[in-house]
Design a protein around this motif. Sequence first.
Motif, PDB file in Angstrom:
ATOM      1  N   GLU A 103      63.730  -0.173 -64.688  1.00 52.60           N
ATOM      2  CA  GLU A 103      63.048  -0.968 -65.708  1.00 52.60           C
ATOM      3  C   GLU A 103      62.721  -0.131 -66.938  1.00 52.60           C
ATOM      4  O   GLU A 103      62.772  -0.623 -68.065  1.00 52.60           O
ATOM      5  CB  GLU A 103      61.784  -1.610 -65.131  1.00 52.60           C
ATOM      6  CG  GLU A 103      62.054  -2.659 -64.071  1.00 52.60           C
ATOM      7  CD  GLU A 103      62.922  -3.807 -64.574  1.00 52.60           C
ATOM      8  OE1 GLU A 103      62.943  -4.088 -65.793  1.00 52.60           O
ATOM      9  OE2 GLU A 103      63.598  -4.442 -63.736  1.00 52.60           O
ATOM     10  N   ARG A 120      66.018   0.062 -68.697  1.00 49.93           N
ATOM     11  CA  ARG A 120      66.362  -1.228 -69.287  1.00 49.93           C
ATOM     12  C   ARG A 120      65.559  -1.478 -70.575  1.00 49.93           C
ATOM     13  O   ARG A 120      66.037  -2.109 -71.507  1.00 49.93           O
ATOM     14  CB  ARG A 120      66.085  -2.341 -68.282  1.00 49.93           C
ATOM     15  CG  ARG A 120      66.831  -3.650 -68.564  1.00 49.93           C
ATOM     16  CD  ARG A 120      66.363  -4.770 -67.642  1.00 49.93           C
ATOM     17  NE  ARG A 120      66.260  -4.377 -66.254  1.00 49.93           N
ATOM     18  CZ  ARG A 120      67.272  -4.404 -65.400  1.00 49.93           C
ATOM     19  NH1 ARG A 120      68.470  -4.792 -65.792  1.00 49.93           N
ATOM     20  NH2 ARG A 120      67.097  -4.041 -64.145  1.00 49.93           N
ATOM     21  N   ARG A 125      64.705   0.692 -72.830  1.00 50.02           N
ATOM     22  CA  ARG A 125      65.096   1.512 -73.974  1.00 50.02           C
ATOM     23  C   ARG A 125      66.592   1.610 -74.243  1.00 50.02           C
ATOM     24  O   ARG A 125      67.006   1.844 -75.374  1.00 50.02           O
ATOM     25  CB  ARG A 125      64.519   2.923 -73.801  1.00 50.02           C
ATOM     26  CG  ARG A 125      63.000   2.969 -74.001  1.00 50.02           C
ATOM     27  CD  ARG A 125      62.661   2.443 -75.383  1.00 50.02           C
ATOM     28  NE  ARG A 125      61.263   2.298 -75.631  1.00 50.02           N
ATOM     29  CZ  ARG A 125      60.446   3.268 -76.068  1.00 50.02           C
ATOM     30  NH1 ARG A 125      60.912   4.493 -76.222  1.00 50.02           N
ATOM     31  NH2 ARG A 125      59.193   3.023 -76.303  1.00 50.02           N
ATOM     32  N   THR A 136      70.661   0.560 -74.540  1.00 47.16           N
ATOM     33  CA  THR A 136      71.513  -0.593 -74.816  1.00 47.16           C
ATOM     34  C   THR A 136      72.107  -1.067 -73.495  1.00 47.16           C
ATOM     35  O   THR A 136      72.218  -0.289 -72.526  1.00 47.16           O
ATOM     36  CB  THR A 136      72.656  -0.220 -75.770  1.00 47.16           C
ATOM     37  OG1 THR A 136      73.536   0.706 -75.102  1.00 47.16           O
ATOM     38  CG2 THR A 136      72.134   0.400 -77.059  1.00 47.16           C
ATOM     39  N   PRO A 137      72.521  -2.326 -73.387  1.00 45.55           N
ATOM     40  CA  PRO A 137      73.073  -2.816 -72.121  1.00 45.55           C
ATOM     41  C   PRO A 137      74.248  -1.977 -71.608  1.00 45.55           C
ATOM     42  O   PRO A 137      74.325  -1.674 -70.412  1.00 45.55           O
ATOM     43  CB  PRO A 137      73.490  -4.248 -72.454  1.00 45.55           C
ATOM     44  CG  PRO A 137      72.532  -4.666 -73.534  1.00 45.55           C
ATOM     45  CD  PRO A 137      72.335  -3.431 -74.362  1.00 45.55           C
ATOM     46  N   ALA A 138      75.148  -1.599 -72.506  1.00 45.30           N
ATOM     47  CA  ALA A 138      76.309  -0.814 -72.072  1.00 45.30           C
ATOM     48  C   ALA A 138      75.892   0.567 -71.586  1.00 45.30           C
ATOM     49  O   ALA A 138      76.381   1.063 -70.567  1.00 45.30           O
ATOM     50  CB  ALA A 138      77.317  -0.699 -73.215  1.00 45.30           C
ATOM     51  N   PHE A 148      72.932   1.418 -70.460  1.00 45.68           N
ATOM     52  CA  PHE A 148      72.172   1.225 -69.216  1.00 45.68           C
ATOM     53  C   PHE A 148      73.123   1.178 -68.022  1.00 45.68           C
ATOM     54  O   PHE A 148      72.891   1.848 -67.003  1.00 45.68           O
ATOM     55  CB  PHE A 148      71.359  -0.067 -69.310  1.00 45.68           C
ATOM     56  CG  PHE A 148      70.718  -0.483 -68.016  1.00 45.68           C
ATOM     57  CD1 PHE A 148      69.563   0.114 -67.572  1.00 45.68           C
ATOM     58  CD2 PHE A 148      71.293  -1.488 -67.237  1.00 45.68           C
ATOM     59  CE1 PHE A 148      68.968  -0.263 -66.361  1.00 45.68           C
ATOM     60  CE2 PHE A 148      70.710  -1.878 -66.039  1.00 45.68           C
ATOM     61  CZ  PHE A 148      69.548  -1.256 -65.599  1.00 45.68           C
ATOM     62  N   ASP A 149      74.186   0.420 -68.135  1.00 41.70           N
ATOM     63  CA  ASP A 149      75.123   0.276 -67.030  1.00 41.70           C
ATOM     64  C   ASP A 149      75.776   1.612 -66.685  1.00 41.70           C
ATOM     65  O   ASP A 149      75.888   1.980 -65.507  1.00 41.70           O
ATOM     66  CB  ASP A 149      76.180  -0.762 -67.404  1.00 41.70           C
ATOM     67  CG  ASP A 149      76.834  -1.397 -66.191  1.00 41.70           C
ATOM     68  OD1 ASP A 149      76.091  -1.847 -65.298  1.00 41.70           O
ATOM     69  OD2 ASP A 149      78.069  -1.425 -66.133  1.00 41.70           O
ATOM     70  N   ARG A 150      76.195   2.351 -67.704  1.00 41.69           N
ATOM     71  CA  ARG A 150      76.861   3.642 -67.480  1.00 41.69           C
ATOM     72  C   ARG A 150      75.868   4.685 -66.964  1.00 41.69           C
ATOM     73  O   ARG A 150      76.201   5.489 -66.085  1.00 41.69           O
ATOM     74  CB  ARG A 150      77.511   4.129 -68.770  1.00 41.69           C
ATOM     75  CG  ARG A 150      78.648   3.232 -69.263  1.00 41.69           C
ATOM     76  CD  ARG A 150      79.132   3.680 -70.636  1.00 41.69           C
ATOM     77  NE  ARG A 150      79.740   4.994 -70.576  1.00 41.69           N
ATOM     78  CZ  ARG A 150      79.585   5.923 -71.526  1.00 41.69           C
ATOM     79  NH1 ARG A 150      78.831   5.689 -72.587  1.00 41.69           N
ATOM     80  NH2 ARG A 150      80.179   7.089 -71.408  1.00 41.69           N
ATOM     81  N   SER A 172      58.111  -5.696 -69.518  1.00 44.04           N
ATOM     82  CA  SER A 172      58.606  -4.448 -68.929  1.00 44.04           C
ATOM     83  C   SER A 172      57.529  -3.792 -68.074  1.00 44.04           C
ATOM     84  O   SER A 172      57.813  -3.285 -66.975  1.00 44.04           O
ATOM     85  CB  SER A 172      59.053  -3.490 -70.034  1.00 44.04           C
ATOM     86  OG  SER A 172      60.188  -3.988 -70.709  1.00 44.04           O
TER      87      SER A 172
END
Length: 242
Positions: free
Chosen positions: A151, A154, A156, A158-160, A162-164, A223
């Motif tokens: 969390e 998540r 702070r 960016t979505p991309a 975060f995933d990496r 958050s």
Amino acid sequence: MSSSVTYELADSIATITLDDGKVNVLGPAMQSAINEALDRAEADVEAGIEADKVKAVVLAGNSRVFSGGFDLTVFQSGDASAALGMLSGGFELAVRVLTFPVPVVIAATGPAIAMGSFLLMAADHRVGGPKTRCQAIEVAIGMVIPDAALELMRLRLTPAAFDRAAGLAVTFAGDSAVAAGWLDEIVEADRVLARAREVATEAATTLNAGAHRATKLKARRRSLEAIRAGIDSLAEEFALGG
């Protein structure tokens, strides 16, 4: 104050410096020392004499590193209670920074790894150097990232990114760390602490502390609720091997 954490108040800026002589592991002793320093800063926020008031905080690492994360020897000790306490304490510390009554600026004087990177996420502004590395290393060392940490990421990243960062333990540094959301700006290595103090001074001079805190609490409410739920479920996660 512990020898691993120092506190300095000058021109309404409290500088809290972590230096255990190594990589600033966030074990129980370091967590306690940081909280003691934050207690002092919070008391100085309420100081009766204007010259002694804290209007912003700088949290800095030593010349080598911001923090290498949790103390792995606690995890390896086999003491489940101690490990759970360290986990909970680390994320409680991040919540404290996220909700601190005055702006908190982190001077990432070196790498911020694992819990060090999650604590980095909690600051209002983050200054790093060209070689400041940011990494959630957990999946590379056989650990599942706790919900509370996810969390914070998540909030702070960016979505991309975060995933990496979460799934691949990708290391971010330099401009990529700024673009991903790990850091807010990069300056030369010998300017990291000075720049963090400049940002803190500007915030102390231009912001209304009450409005600042009330607004960031509103902005981060969802958050903070999710992080709190993650902290509350750590015992269950830990028991399941998370």
